[in-house]
Design a protein around this motif. Sequence first.
Motif, PDB file in Angstrom:
ATOM      1  N   GLN A 110      48.094  29.055   2.958  1.00  0.00           N
ATOM      2  CA  GLN A 110      47.888  27.937   2.040  1.00  0.00           C
ATOM      3  C   GLN A 110      48.767  28.049   0.798  1.00  0.00           C
ATOM      4  O   GLN A 110      49.180  27.030   0.228  1.00  0.00           O
ATOM      5  N   SER A 111      49.083  29.270   0.381  1.00  0.00           N
ATOM      6  CA  SER A 111      49.980  29.427  -0.775  1.00  0.00           C
ATOM      7  C   SER A 111      51.395  28.978  -0.422  1.00  0.00           C
ATOM      8  O   SER A 111      52.090  28.365  -1.248  1.00  0.00           O
TER       9      SER A 111
ATOM     10  N   LYS B 139      40.823  35.607   6.497  1.00  0.00           N
ATOM     11  CA  LYS B 139      40.793  34.991   5.166  1.00  0.00           C
ATOM     12  C   LYS B 139      42.067  35.310   4.393  1.00  0.00           C
ATOM     13  O   LYS B 139      42.639  34.422   3.722  1.00  0.00           O
TER      14      LYS B 139
ATOM     15  N   GLN C  52      44.858  33.226   5.999  1.00  0.00           N
ATOM     16  CA  GLN C  52      44.664  31.798   5.706  1.00  0.00           C
ATOM     17  C   GLN C  52      45.057  31.480   4.267  1.00  0.00           C
ATOM     18  O   GLN C  52      45.715  30.459   4.009  1.00  0.00           O
ATOM     19  N   ASP C  53      44.671  32.338   3.334  1.00  0.00           N
ATOM     20  CA  ASP C  53      45.010  32.122   1.920  1.00  0.00           C
ATOM     21  C   ASP C  53      46.514  32.227   1.702  1.00  0.00           C
ATOM     22  O   ASP C  53      47.103  31.444   0.937  1.00  0.00           O
TER      23      ASP C  53
END
Length: 364
Positions: free
Chosen positions: A275-276, A268, A271-272
Motif C-alpha cells: 500500500q505504501s 500484514k 500488505q502495508d
Amino acid sequence: MKNLHQRLTSKLRQREKGGNLRSLKSYSGYTDFFSNDYLGFGNSIQFDTIHSNNVGSSRLIAGTTDLHLQLEEYCAGLFQNGKSLLFNSGYSANLGVLSSLPQKDDVILYDERSHASIKDGVRLSLAKGIKFKHNDFSDLSNKLIKNSQSTVFVVIESLYSMDGDFAPLQEIYNICEKYQAYLIVDEAHSGGVFGENGSGYCAEKNIKPFLKLITFGKAFGANGACVVGDATTIDYLVNYSRPFIYTTALSSNDTSLILQQLKRTDYKIKQDKLQSIIAYFNDKFDRFSIQSDSISPIKSIVFRDRSTLRSLETELHKQKIGVKAIYAPTVPENQERLRISLHAFNTFEEVDRLYTVIEKHEID
C-alpha cells in the motif's frame, strides 16, 4: 477439403497486420511491473519439506493425500466457509464450477468485464448466460427481476484484473439476497492482498457469498486454486465437476507449498508495504487519467492510439522495465492499455524510472 494451415496462417497474419499478434518472450532481468506476485511471496519460496513430486492420479482414484485434505480444511477456515475443494488453477476452478452447478433453465448473470475463464465456464454450462454492465447493480437488478422465475447465479470478480477496480460487493450482495440469487465471487486478484492473513476482499468487507474462488498463483506465490462454500455444494462439485474429476491432482510439493504460503505470518507487513508503494505511485502519476481504484495494485493507463502504446511498450522494454501493453481482443479496441502491476518489493526509485519513461509519451 480446405487446407487447415492456410486458414491458421491467414488468422495469424490478420493479427500481425493489426499489431496485436501474441508471442512468447523471456523477461528475465526486467524490473517487475507486470507479474501478479503482488506481495513478493513467489520470489521468496523456501521449502520446509520436500515431498514426492507427483501423485500420478486424479483425486477420486489415488490422488488424494493427507496433505490435500489438510490444505482443504485450512482453506475452509482461512477463507471463512464450511468446506473447500482444490483445483489445479483458477481457470479450471471457474470452468469446474460454472460448467456443473448451473443447470438447464437456470440463468448465469455475469459482469461484462469478467475474466475469460468465467466466460468460458458460462459457455460450457447448460444454463443461459447473460452479461450485465460492468459494476452496474441497477442493470443487474433489472436482469434479476426479468429472470425471477429461474434459479440465478451471479458471477463477479472482487478486483478486476484489467481495470483494477473493485466490485461494489455490498450492493451486489444485498441485491442477490433480495432476489435469492447465488453470488459467486472470484477473488483471484484480491486474495492475499486484502483481508486478515490474506483472507481476501470479501472477508475484509465481511461479506459471505455463496461461493468464493481463491487463486494461489498470484499474491500467494504458489500454484493452484480452491473453491470455498457450504459442504453440500463442495460435495456436489466432487461428484459432478469434470475439470476436477478428470484431472491429475496437484503434486505433494505444490500442495505443501500452498499450505506453507498460507501459514506465513508476514501478510500484514507485506500488505502495508504494498500500500505504501501504491500510494507513492498514485501521487507520482496524479496527472494521468487512471481509472483504477486508489488502493488497487493494478493500474491501467488507457490509450486510444495503438501505435503510441506500442512505441511506449517498446521503450519500456529497452529500459528493462517490465510492463505489458494489453491489446484487443483481451480488451476492447478503444480501451487498449498499459497494465501496471505494483508489488511490495518495488521501490520508490523504480516507480520514478517508470514515470520518467511514460511521461515522455503523449497520452490521450
